[in-house]
Write an enzyme that holds these catalytic residues in place. Sequence first.
Site, PDB file in Angstrom:
ATOM      1  N   GLY A  10       0.764  -1.081  -0.168  1.00 29.29           N
ATOM      2  CA  GLY A  10      -0.029   0.206  -0.050  1.00 29.29           C
ATOM      3  C   GLY A  10       0.959   1.275  -0.020  1.00 29.29           C
ATOM      4  O   GLY A  10       2.145   1.118   0.068  1.00 29.29           O
ATOM      5  N   LEU A  12       1.365   3.520   2.475  1.00 30.99           N
ATOM      6  CA  LEU A  12       2.291   3.622   3.698  1.00 30.99           C
ATOM      7  C   LEU A  12       3.338   2.609   3.405  1.00 30.99           C
ATOM      8  O   LEU A  12       4.473   2.881   3.671  1.00 30.99           O
ATOM      9  CB  LEU A  12       1.538   3.550   5.003  1.00 30.99           C
ATOM     10  CG  LEU A  12       2.183   3.707   6.256  1.00 30.99           C
ATOM     11  CD1 LEU A  12       3.125   4.757   6.150  1.00 30.99           C
ATOM     12  CD2 LEU A  12       1.495   3.519   7.326  1.00 30.99           C
ATOM     13  N   THR A  63      -9.232   0.409   2.727  1.00 26.75           N
ATOM     14  CA  THR A  63      -9.287   1.978   2.703  1.00 26.75           C
ATOM     15  C   THR A  63     -10.654   2.582   1.573  1.00 26.75           C
ATOM     16  O   THR A  63     -10.209   4.039   1.306  1.00 26.75           O
ATOM     17  CB  THR A  63      -7.813   2.545   2.416  1.00 26.75           C
ATOM     18  OG1 THR A  63      -7.406   1.923   1.025  1.00 26.75           O
ATOM     19  CG2 THR A  63      -6.825   2.123   3.459  1.00 26.75           C
ATOM     20  N   ASP A 103      -8.474  10.088  11.196  1.00 24.36           N
ATOM     21  CA  ASP A 103      -9.024  11.264  11.629  1.00 24.36           C
ATOM     22  C   ASP A 103     -10.475  10.979  11.553  1.00 24.36           C
ATOM     23  O   ASP A 103     -11.284  11.884  12.360  1.00 24.36           O
ATOM     24  CB  ASP A 103      -8.574  12.451  10.855  1.00 24.36           C
ATOM     25  CG  ASP A 103      -9.066  12.262   9.467  1.00 24.36           C
ATOM     26  OD1 ASP A 103      -8.495  11.352   8.676  1.00 24.36           O
ATOM     27  OD2 ASP A 103      -9.934  13.094   8.873  1.00 24.36           O
ATOM     28  N   TYR A 126     -16.670   2.624   7.205  1.00 26.72           N
ATOM     29  CA  TYR A 126     -15.021   2.480   7.289  1.00 26.72           C
ATOM     30  C   TYR A 126     -14.625   3.365   8.689  1.00 26.72           C
ATOM     31  O   TYR A 126     -13.770   2.697   9.304  1.00 26.72           O
ATOM     32  CB  TYR A 126     -14.519   3.292   6.205  1.00 26.72           C
ATOM     33  CG  TYR A 126     -12.981   3.803   6.251  1.00 26.72           C
ATOM     34  CD1 TYR A 126     -11.986   2.843   5.918  1.00 26.72           C
ATOM     35  CD2 TYR A 126     -12.596   4.929   6.641  1.00 26.72           C
ATOM     36  CE1 TYR A 126     -10.700   3.157   6.156  1.00 26.72           C
ATOM     37  CE2 TYR A 126     -11.483   5.468   6.841  1.00 26.72           C
ATOM     38  CZ  TYR A 126     -10.388   4.568   6.502  1.00 26.72           C
ATOM     39  OH  TYR A 126      -8.756   4.728   6.458  1.00 26.72           O
ATOM     40  N   LYS A 130     -12.627   1.696  11.651  1.00 30.17           N
ATOM     41  CA  LYS A 130     -11.293   2.098  12.069  1.00 30.17           C
ATOM     42  C   LYS A 130     -11.276   2.195  13.801  1.00 30.17           C
ATOM     43  O   LYS A 130     -10.198   1.948  14.401  1.00 30.17           O
ATOM     44  CB  LYS A 130     -11.001   3.309  11.561  1.00 30.17           C
ATOM     45  CG  LYS A 130     -10.647   3.322  10.050  1.00 30.17           C
ATOM     46  CD  LYS A 130      -9.503   2.347   9.667  1.00 30.17           C
ATOM     47  CE  LYS A 130      -8.282   2.674  10.005  1.00 30.17           C
ATOM     48  NZ  LYS A 130      -7.104   1.808   9.504  1.00 30.17           N
ATOM     49  N   TRP A 151      -5.669  12.442   5.411  1.00 26.47           N
ATOM     50  CA  TRP A 151      -5.524  12.839   3.996  1.00 26.47           C
ATOM     51  C   TRP A 151      -4.123  12.322   3.436  1.00 26.47           C
ATOM     52  O   TRP A 151      -3.159  13.088   3.004  1.00 26.47           O
ATOM     53  CB  TRP A 151      -5.428  14.389   3.913  1.00 26.47           C
ATOM     54  CG  TRP A 151      -6.745  15.032   4.424  1.00 26.47           C
ATOM     55  CD1 TRP A 151      -7.657  14.420   5.155  1.00 26.47           C
ATOM     56  CD2 TRP A 151      -7.287  16.232   4.078  1.00 26.47           C
ATOM     57  NE1 TRP A 151      -8.614  15.400   5.401  1.00 26.47           N
ATOM     58  CE2 TRP A 151      -8.379  16.698   4.566  1.00 26.47           C
ATOM     59  CE3 TRP A 151      -6.426  17.566   3.343  1.00 26.47           C
ATOM     60  CZ2 TRP A 151      -9.175  17.786   4.697  1.00 26.47           C
ATOM     61  CZ3 TRP A 151      -7.300  18.505   3.414  1.00 26.47           C
ATOM     62  CH2 TRP A 151      -8.599  18.611   3.775  1.00 26.47           C
TER      63      TRP A 151
END
Length: 285
Positions: A10, A12, A63, A103, A126, A130, A151
């Site tokens: 992914g 990250l 995601t 967030d 989603y 989380k 973001w």
Amino acid sequence: MKVLVTGSNGQLGKSIQKIAISYPKLQFTFTDVEDLDITNYKQVLDYFHHLKPDYCINAAAYTQVDKAETEVELNKLINITGPSNLAKASKAVNTKLIHISSDYVYNNNSEEIMTEESPTNPKGQYAVSKLKGEIEIKITMDAYFIIRTSWLYSEFGNNFVKTMLRLGKERKSLNVVNDQIGSPTYATDLADTILHIVINNNNKFGTYNYSNEGFTSWYNFTKKIFSKNNIDCEATPIPSTEYPTIAPRPLNSRMSKEKIIFNFELKIPLWSKSLDKCLRNIKFS
Ligand SMILES: NC(=O)c1ccc[n+]([C@@H]2O[C@H](COP(=O)([O-])OP(=O)(O)OC[C@H]3O[C@@H](n4cnc5c(N)ncnc54)[C@H](OP(=O)(O)O)[C@@H]3O)[C@@H](O)[C@H]2O)c1
């Protein structure tokens, strides 16, 4: 120190792979779903017993915010059962777990700058998943770092910056939401912060906010992307009510980073400076 990374393909995960060479003291094992499926508890437990990592960085996630409204069970499996499995296996072999959250768990429509203690109020599959993923970790183990970011973008995969670069070149004008306020996060900066936490190894466990510094709107972010690339596409600001999405988006994503800065002596780059870095990397990739 041995560091296991899940979801390594992914944005990250790839960003961690990109900078891993700068951390020669860390011995990385990069996995994605085909090597280690975080939803398969037996596989996860066997993997942890075999590798005995000092740290696990969970970069794996579901995601697709809008698709999660229909792929309800898959979203829950990856974002709730997955972290739960990793927490149980981490506890079993004394691994410290670094998990990435969002967030979206806050969703407070004031202009408050949210600290880690601010109330949570996730909306949509989603966002709820989380928060539930975080809770699974917290009830299972103590040696965790949960990092709520926002973001996220990078030179890898699909993200807002790459979409705007493409649309800006294809179209003459574009409407962009101007009433959702938050901070973009360059995935390389997040990756660096995570590895800084590993290297520091100071056991200051808990929940942390992390994004780049400074607040902006998607509209202003887009204008910056266009101007830095000399893209001649006119961006028009619109309210979220004129851009309906399947899953709701928070209007307020302003997060305080004081806790992570203080506990890990971090200096967080401004979002516009990090955007420059990413745009350079996109140009040369
Ligand atoms: N993107 C954002 O704007 C944003 C904002 C706030 C927080 N976050 C959080 O930041 C973290 C990293 O996001 P990202 O944008 O890097 O995500 P990403 O690009 O979607 O990467 C997630 C990776 O996890 C893999 N994966 C999916 N199911 C898996 C499984 N069962 N086992 C192992 N790996 C699996 C995916 O593989 P496939 O591609 O094959 O499915 C993908 O390689 C996530 O926790 C996300 O919730 C993201």
